[in-house]
Structure formats: C-alpha cells, structure tokens
Design a protein around this motif. Structure first.
Motif, PDB file in Angstrom:
ATOM      1  N   LYS A  43      -4.136  -5.252   7.187  1.00  0.00           N
ATOM      2  CA  LYS A  43      -3.492  -6.402   6.563  1.00  0.00           C
ATOM      3  C   LYS A  43      -2.501  -5.962   5.484  1.00  0.00           C
ATOM      4  N   TRP A  45      -0.955  -3.016   5.297  1.00  0.00           N
ATOM      5  CA  TRP A  45       0.165  -2.332   5.946  1.00  0.00           C
ATOM      6  C   TRP A  45       1.130  -3.332   6.573  1.00  0.00           C
ATOM      7  N   GLN A  46       0.607  -4.381   7.178  1.00  0.00           N
ATOM      8  CA  GLN A  46       1.468  -5.399   7.755  1.00  0.00           C
ATOM      9  C   GLN A  46       2.298  -6.088   6.677  1.00  0.00           C
ATOM     10  N   ALA A  47       1.686  -6.413   5.542  1.00  0.00           N
ATOM     11  CA  ALA A  47       2.427  -7.069   4.465  1.00  0.00           C
ATOM     12  C   ALA A  47       3.497  -6.147   3.889  1.00  0.00           C
ATOM     13  N   SER A  49       5.004  -3.577   5.433  1.00  0.00           N
ATOM     14  CA  SER A  49       6.058  -3.322   6.417  1.00  0.00           C
ATOM     15  C   SER A  49       7.023  -4.487   6.551  1.00  0.00           C
ATOM     16  N   ARG A  50       6.566  -5.696   6.246  1.00  0.00           N
ATOM     17  CA  ARG A  50       7.433  -6.877   6.319  1.00  0.00           C
ATOM     18  C   ARG A  50       8.029  -7.242   4.968  1.00  0.00           C
ATOM     19  N   ALA A  51       7.745  -6.424   3.958  1.00  0.00           N
ATOM     20  CA  ALA A  51       8.241  -6.678   2.601  1.00  0.00           C
ATOM     21  C   ALA A  51       7.794  -8.050   2.113  1.00  0.00           C
ATOM     22  N   GLU A  52       6.552  -8.385   2.400  1.00  0.00           N
ATOM     23  CA  GLU A  52       5.976  -9.663   1.997  1.00  0.00           C
ATOM     24  C   GLU A  52       4.907  -9.428   0.945  1.00  0.00           C
TER      25      GLU A  52
END
Length: 331
Positions: A43, A45-47, A49-52
């Motif tokens: 979770k 890493w996903q945030a 990688s999306r710059a979120e």
C-alpha cells in the motif's frame, strides 16, 4: 443417559475444546505478521509510486486483525457466542413449553381413550382384566359358550399383539426422531469446534492482500452453523404444536360418549416420519438466514445514491444561484 444429557454433553465438549483456539493463535500470529508486512509495504509503495498521500486508515486493518488473533477466544468467540446464545435460549424455552403441553395432552388423551373403550361392551374386555373376567362369569362354562370364550381369548390376544406392534413401531420412530436431532447437534458441534480452532488461521489469511473475503466467509459459516440448534428447536416446536392440536381434537371427540376411538395412531406416525426427514433440511434453511456480501453491496448502493443526490442538489443550487446573479446583473 437421556437425550437431553447427550445434548448437554456436546455443549460441554465445545467448551472444553475452546482453549485449543488460543494454542493455534501462536501459528496464526506469525502468518498474520508476514501478511501485514507485505500488505503495508504494498500500500505504501503504491501511494509513493503515484505521488499520492499515504492513507493511514486502510493500514490499520492488519493491526486490528492481529489484536483479534491474539485474544481470539475472548474477543471473537466470546463476543459471537454472547450475541447468539440468547437466540438458543429463547428457542429452547419455546420447545420446552410445547413439549410440556404435549405430554399433558397425551396423558389426558390416553386416559379418555381407556375410558371410552371401557364404556363400549365390545371392547371393554380387551383392555381390562376385570371386565374380561366379568364377561367370562356371565357366559358360564356350558359347551355352547366354549366357542364364544375362545373367540374372546383370540380377540384379546390379537388386540394385545396389535398394540405391542404399534407401540414398538412408535418407539422406534421416536428413537429415530431423537437420533436425527442428535446427529444434527453432533455435526454442528464438530463444525463449530473446527471453525473455532482454525479461526485464527482464517483471520491470519485474511490479512494477505487478495484473501480479504476469507474473514466474511468465516463469520458467515460460524453464525450459520451456530443457528442450526435454534432452527432445530423451532422445527421441533412446530411439530409439537401440530401434535398438540391433533390431541386437542381427539380429546374433544373422546368427550362424546358414543365415540369409538381409533388406536392406530396413524397421524402421529406420519408426523414422526416428517420430522425425521425435516431435520436434515435444517442446514439448508440456516444458510438462507445470513449471507456475506449483503452489507457491502448495501453500503455501495447507499454511497452511489448519496453521490447522485449530492450531484443533483449541487446542480439545482448552482442553477438557482446563477439565475439570482443574472437578475442582479440586469438590474
């Protein structure tokens, strides 16, 4: 042992084996910890990688499941059993009331049936030794009455044999009826023990991404199996009530002095067979009571409806505000 004692023995067995769920929690904690590590890392890493921004709330799920695993017998099983046990107690009290009324009516019917056969001169000697001896004394011992006496002995013996066969068949059906209820309760106890002991493993697997549905399925199956006993008591209460209504009708008919009773008990035997077959439909019925996924779809539909309502309200408010501004500009 009585049948009620066997059911109590199964409940004691369930309580005795509940500590094994705590022993399984040690294995589940390691599995859940590894799953939580991968879940949180994915979770985050996903945030990134999306710059979120990182949403912390979903990351609390593995920690909440870990607490449930650590205190599984107390938090999970204790809470579920405390919520569901009043249902079992309520349905069992209903069954006891119906069975108590049924036993009273059965005793009353047997007494009235005996009195009705005593009133009838053609059947009195079959059920009463005193009436049989009295009728023999009335006939005497003349050669012409020997055939009548032999016929009386044959009728009395035939009646006793017929009654013995009917009582044997009735007792057999009652044993099968009680055995069917005991089979359902035994399988229910076995399923509950398996679900309880391996419950921490199910919670640990649900931590892993992609296996979240395991948690809902476990709750659904545990509650469904737990409700087997209340549904069984309701079914037994229904059968006892039907038999009570039949006995009340028979008692009303036996109140007529001219009524000749029928001792075949055919209706009673039919309902015993229906009860034996009906007990094995209980697992299917309980699966209709609770199903997983309904709350999620309901929440989704509510959210969609609220979103659409908000959009419509915003459009109406924007249109109204635009009209007001346009009128002011004209002025």
């Amino acid at each position: 042992m009585e049948w009620n004692n066997l059911h109590e023995l199964l409940r004691a067995l369930y309580d005795d084996m509940m500590p094994l769920a705590g022993d399984m929690a040690a294995v589940a904690k390691g599995l859940a910890g590894l799953g939580a590590l991968f879940y949180v890392a994915l979770k985050v890493w996903q945030a990134l990688s999306r710059a979120e921004p990182i949403d912390v709330f979903p990351l609390l799920r593995p920690f909440a499941l870990g607490l449930c695993i650590m205190f599984f017998p107390t938090i999970v099983l204790g809470s579920l059993n405390a919520i569901l046990s009043p249902v079992v107690t309520g349905t069992h009290s209903m069954l006891e009331d119906q069975v108590l009324d049924l036993n009273k009516l059965q005793v009353q019917k047997d007494q009235l049936e005996y009195e009705a056969m005593i009133r009838n001169p053609e059947t009195a000697f079959m059920v009463s030794d005193e009436e049989f001896d009295k009728k023999l004394d009335e006939l005497g011992w003349s050669p012409s009455d020997i055939g009548t006496m032999a016929g009386m002995y044959m009728d009395r013996t035939g009646h006793q044999i017929q009654k013995a066969i009917k009582d044997w068949f009735r007792n057999l059906l009652e044993i099968l009826f009680q055995a069917a209820a005991l089979v359902i309760d035994t399988i229910r106890t076995f399923f509950l023990i398996v679900l309880s002991i391996l419950g921490p493993i199910a919670f640990a697997i649900s931590v892993w991404d992609g296996f979240q549905g395991t948690l809902g399925k476990w709750f659904t199956r545990y509650i469904s199996v737990y409700l087997w006993l209340p549904v069984s008591d309701l079914f037994s209460s229904m059968l006892a009530r039907i038999q009570s209504l039949i006995l009340e009708r028979d008692i009303a008919m036996l109140a007529d002095p001219t009524f000749i009773p029928d001792t075949s008990n055919t209706v009673y035997i039919i309902f015993m067979i229906i009860g034996i077959v009906g007990y094995f439909t209980i697992p299917t019925v309980t699966s209709w009571i609770i199903q997983s996924g309904g709350a999620g779809n309901f929440t989704k539909n509510v959210a969609q409806t609220a979103s659409k309502a908000g959009g419509v309200a915003g459009a109406v408010a924007g249109s109204a505000a635009g009209n007001v501004v346009g009128q002011l500009m004209k002025k």
